[in-house]
Scaffold this motif. Sequence first.
Motif, PDB file in Angstrom:
ATOM      1  N   ILE A 109      48.463  69.637  49.602  1.00 26.29           N
ATOM      2  CA  ILE A 109      48.279  68.303  49.050  1.00 26.29           C
ATOM      3  C   ILE A 109      49.353  68.007  48.001  1.00 26.29           C
ATOM      4  O   ILE A 109      49.943  66.918  47.963  1.00 26.29           O
ATOM      5  CB  ILE A 109      46.875  68.191  48.393  1.00 26.29           C
ATOM      6  N   SER A 110      49.638  69.013  47.162  1.00 31.38           N
ATOM      7  CA  SER A 110      50.614  68.797  46.091  1.00 31.38           C
ATOM      8  C   SER A 110      51.992  68.500  46.667  1.00 31.38           C
ATOM      9  O   SER A 110      52.687  67.598  46.191  1.00 31.38           O
ATOM     10  CB  SER A 110      50.693  70.032  45.199  1.00 31.38           C
ATOM     11  N   VAL A 111      52.385  69.255  47.689  1.00 30.18           N
ATOM     12  CA  VAL A 111      53.705  69.029  48.275  1.00 30.18           C
ATOM     13  C   VAL A 111      53.770  67.632  48.906  1.00 30.18           C
ATOM     14  O   VAL A 111      54.762  66.926  48.778  1.00 30.18           O
ATOM     15  CB  VAL A 111      54.039  70.129  49.302  1.00 30.18           C
ATOM     16  N   MET A 112      52.670  67.235  49.563  1.00 33.01           N
ATOM     17  CA  MET A 112      52.682  65.893  50.153  1.00 33.01           C
ATOM     18  C   MET A 112      52.776  64.823  49.079  1.00 33.01           C
ATOM     19  O   MET A 112      53.488  63.825  49.236  1.00 33.01           O
ATOM     20  CB  MET A 112      51.421  65.693  50.978  1.00 33.01           C
ATOM     21  N   LEU A 113      52.054  65.035  47.975  1.00 35.63           N
ATOM     22  CA  LEU A 113      52.138  64.075  46.870  1.00 35.63           C
ATOM     23  C   LEU A 113      53.572  63.973  46.369  1.00 35.63           C
ATOM     24  O   LEU A 113      54.065  62.894  46.061  1.00 35.63           O
ATOM     25  CB  LEU A 113      51.262  64.546  45.710  1.00 35.63           C
ATOM     26  N   LEU A 114      54.240  65.134  46.294  1.00 28.80           N
ATOM     27  CA  LEU A 114      55.573  65.157  45.721  1.00 28.80           C
ATOM     28  C   LEU A 114      56.621  64.590  46.664  1.00 28.80           C
ATOM     29  O   LEU A 114      57.542  63.904  46.239  1.00 28.80           O
ATOM     30  CB  LEU A 114      55.947  66.590  45.356  1.00 28.80           C
ATOM     31  N   LEU A 115      56.500  64.929  47.939  1.00 22.32           N
ATOM     32  CA  LEU A 115      57.593  64.587  48.844  1.00 22.32           C
ATOM     33  C   LEU A 115      57.329  63.359  49.707  1.00 22.32           C
ATOM     34  O   LEU A 115      58.196  62.956  50.474  1.00 22.32           O
ATOM     35  CB  LEU A 115      57.928  65.789  49.734  1.00 22.32           C
ATOM     36  N   SER A 116      56.147  62.756  49.581  1.00 22.13           N
ATOM     37  CA  SER A 116      55.881  61.625  50.474  1.00 22.13           C
ATOM     38  C   SER A 116      56.763  60.432  50.138  1.00 22.13           C
ATOM     39  O   SER A 116      57.012  59.586  50.980  1.00 22.13           O
ATOM     40  CB  SER A 116      54.416  61.229  50.397  1.00 22.13           C
TER      41      SER A 116
ATOM     42  N   ILE B   1      45.624  77.216  48.959  1.00 25.15           N
ATOM     43  CA  ILE B   1      46.680  76.844  49.911  1.00 25.15           C
ATOM     44  C   ILE B   1      46.556  75.363  50.268  1.00 25.15           C
ATOM     45  O   ILE B   1      47.552  74.646  50.409  1.00 25.15           O
ATOM     46  CB  ILE B   1      46.657  77.772  51.146  1.00 25.15           C
ATOM     47  N   PHE B   2      45.319  74.904  50.353  1.00 21.50           N
ATOM     48  CA  PHE B   2      45.101  73.482  50.620  1.00 21.50           C
ATOM     49  C   PHE B   2      45.647  72.626  49.466  1.00 21.50           C
ATOM     50  O   PHE B   2      46.321  71.613  49.686  1.00 21.50           O
ATOM     51  CB  PHE B   2      43.595  73.236  50.802  1.00 21.50           C
ATOM     52  N   THR B   3      45.387  73.099  48.242  1.00 26.27           N
ATOM     53  CA  THR B   3      45.907  72.392  47.067  1.00 26.27           C
ATOM     54  C   THR B   3      47.422  72.312  47.110  1.00 26.27           C
ATOM     55  O   THR B   3      48.012  71.274  46.804  1.00 26.27           O
ATOM     56  CB  THR B   3      45.481  73.113  45.771  1.00 26.27           C
ATOM     57  N   ALA B   4      48.056  73.423  47.504  1.00 25.15           N
ATOM     58  CA  ALA B   4      49.516  73.418  47.589  1.00 25.15           C
ATOM     59  C   ALA B   4      49.980  72.390  48.618  1.00 25.15           C
ATOM     60  O   ALA B   4      50.941  71.649  48.380  1.00 25.15           O
ATOM     61  CB  ALA B   4      50.021  74.806  47.947  1.00 25.15           C
TER      62      ALA B   4
ATOM     63  N   LEU C 114      53.860  72.090  55.619  1.00 22.62           N
ATOM     64  CA  LEU C 114      54.842  72.347  54.559  1.00 22.62           C
ATOM     65  C   LEU C 114      56.244  72.379  55.167  1.00 22.62           C
ATOM     66  O   LEU C 114      57.168  71.723  54.677  1.00 22.62           O
ATOM     67  CB  LEU C 114      54.569  73.692  53.887  1.00 22.62           C
TER      68      LEU C 114
END
Lengths: 118, 324, 492
Positions: free
Chosen positions: B163-170, B158-161, B313
């Motif tokens: 981080i991934s969303v922040m990487l994508l949407l930042s 869940i932590f990976t998700a 999220l």
Amino acid sequence: MSTFLELYNYWIFIFLMMTGFYIVIAQGNLIKKVIGLNIFQTSVFLLYISMGKVANGTAPILIEGGAPYSNPLPHVLILTAIVVGVSTTAVAMALIVRIQEAYGTIEEQDIHEQDASL
Amino acid sequence: MEQLINVILLAMLAIVAIATAKLKDLFATIILFGIYSLLTAAIFVSLDAVDVAFTEAAVGAGISTILILSTIALTARTEKPSTHSVFLPLLVVIVTGVTLVYGTLDMPGFADPDAPVQQHVAPRYLNDSINEVGMPNVVTSVLASYRSYDTMGEVVVIFTAGISVMLLLSSVKHREDELGNLKDLKHHPILLYVSQIMIPLILLFALYVQFHGDFGPGGGFQAGVIFAAAFILYGMINGIDNTRKIFQNHILRWLAVTGVILYIGVGVVTLFLGGEFLNYNVLTEDNLAGQHYGIFLVELGVGIAVAATMLSLFLTFSEVRRSQ
Amino acid sequence: MISSHLPVLQVVVPLLAAPLCVLLKRPAVLWAFSLIVSILSAVMAYLLLQQTADGNIISYAMGGWAAPWGIEYRVDTLNAYVLLIVASISSLVLLGGRKSIEKEIETARLSHFYTAYLLCFAGLLGITITGDAFNVFVFLEISSIASYALISLGRDRRALTAAYQYLIMGTIGATFILIGIGMMYMVTGTLNMHDLAQRLPEVSNSRTLMTSFAFLFVGVSLKLALFPLHLWLPNAYTYAPSIVSAFLAGTATKVAVYVLMRFIFTVYGIEYAFTALPLSAILMLLAIAAIMLASMSAVYEDNIKRLFAYSSVAQLGYMVLGISFLSVAGLTSSLLHLFNHALMKAALFMALACVMYQQGNVLMGNIKGLGKRMPWTFGAIVIGGLSLVGVPLTVGFISKWYLILAAIEAGHMLLVAIVLVGSLIALVYVWKLVEQGYFQEGDEKITKQEAPMSLLLGTWFLVLANIYFGIDTSLTVGVAESTAQQLLGVSP
């Protein structure tokens, strides 16, 4: 009839799995595909939980006279799988938002056309 | 009776699945998908999996639905009619399905108490966990002690998700106040008052679920989701910006990191105390007390990490501006 | 204390380092921190390999709960060997990769980038080391979700669609694996691999077991990009940031090959896997198709990253071909190629990172005269390419040599021919590169513009490893051979 009842849960599992799979491969909308993927994953949850069930059993929370209990292990595994499912969905949604921003569409075919015309 | 409920609920599930496949309106599809998740949760209850039902209802019908809804708010509401040929996928699916039915005809029957799954590993959990771990809820014992390492992996997922969303949407453009889709709903007095009453109750319930997981269904994961849900509700009613005033990005990030590190940290402490990784017995003199401390701490870690990630999220998705 | 806890530290150190990365800000610190963690993992993997070299099996009970009730880490030579490959490739890629990462990833995203990188890395290590079937799934998802995000960071917008496509196919693959594990659990009541291996023979005529095997096989094949389930790989490797391509090309598919081997040889056992299903024939056919068709696709490819991605699909074919022989010689060649191919592809993708750094793209038309402009970089591409072809004195030769020996031993002369034809096709596409780089005139005005020293250093480290392990094979062949014997249950 007894075979039917014994395997009914698993047949529904197969049916749901195939429905989800069908949505993933046949639909061109990226969001719809992810919904299909979710149905696909949920069907697997059903497989696991069904196999843990014991006839006339109760939830595996120990109380006086509670036995027989259903098998707790599949429950634990599926708790993990649900978390994995929502994580995948979140990342997929973020990707879709970015794809919309980059292509102006979330239809597979339009995206292919745009890439091909480069 | 139990059988009958099971048969009917599953049939309903199959119907909803077909409807989901056929609908073109994405908004309706998503709502239907939420119903699908709720039905699944109901089936899980009838199959004695209360903890799973709880989670499926909170995550499948709750968080997933909200995330997908926020996405269609940013993209398109209806699906384009597909020009794909339906025939080939349908053929693939039917052939695979029939093969599968054939391949599983000798499966151990449903609810058979003598099936292999009920032997070997599971009986020890049911018979000995009360003496070895000391909790009435066997699911919690297995989740947080016997297979605690998997649960640690789950928190990392869940932590990976997150981080991934922040990487994508930042990098995407953020919503400007007046132009945003998600206006606050403060002008609806009923919503406002109901939410003011509900939110404290929801938070209280989250705390109950967090700390009562040893005895009843619940635990860190469910509590985290409910906790996040309270603030998601707050955000929807009072506006995202007001929620952000409390939960700024870096605070949520710190919280998520704290949760993950708390979990792994318990494992590291047990290493230093001379036990195996996540062997709570070494935490105190008394094994059962050690198990209690260990489970309390890791569940707390799960709760914090999940609540922070889920909330972040939601906020991240809500702040994206609709591209034209 | 440390040595007895090595198996868990191997995974927990990067797993703990990943969230800490979020709190770091300075690019240099982030890079150094990730590099140190990666090197530390490599050292631990090396120590584990030493501890297991004599056929010793290390078992570690998580939480102090004995298997099969708790989760067990079970390390033998095979895991330790793959762990070492993953950790050393990661270390070498990071060592040289800093400049490329900082050029291709925005500074504001760097801390999340390194976090995702370490998570992906820890996930791959976790899949490799565990002795619990369900735990494989959990760590598989950690590494997969992180890799979707990493791939999507490429500058081209097609990186997004590539990541999405990989997400869909990867999730289907992982869910298939989950179904396979569930059905195995259904007929045995256990999730521990070692325990499964002992209990599966009792139910070997169950149809459910066969279905579970089919699901696992398809699921792992999707992750492995086994032909024809490879469709996600070319796009993912092409549009991902250069360093991510180098890292994934050297590690992710290798771990998938490991999972395939583990399930076939340790869990189901060769007797079941190769008698219940015509697995040997299936693997052989798919491998041949991969070698021929993917190599041909590579020849016509204009984007060099995609060219090497297709070549990866072909090279995975060689590994699977080795497995299909079901002999010590065949398995030895697969295991050798696991290591050797990781070295080749990491070197090549690192070299492409150098090209990308200087000119922003890696299209065939734009590398005219590259041999003059970037002599060191292009030299690395040429040597890496020759290794791919299988020229003597490179690791590629060693792999092919053992593969051909295995084919001859099995009496498949046709397969010998196919391996040779595959190498010839590889020669064709490598020659295309050489011709562009050395014999076509580039833009005269641009003189030398070599990539930064650090990138070149990392690349050449890998290139020299290609040559070193092509000459001194005592380490690799020794380990591969004894592992193959262990897997097939043949005493040396």
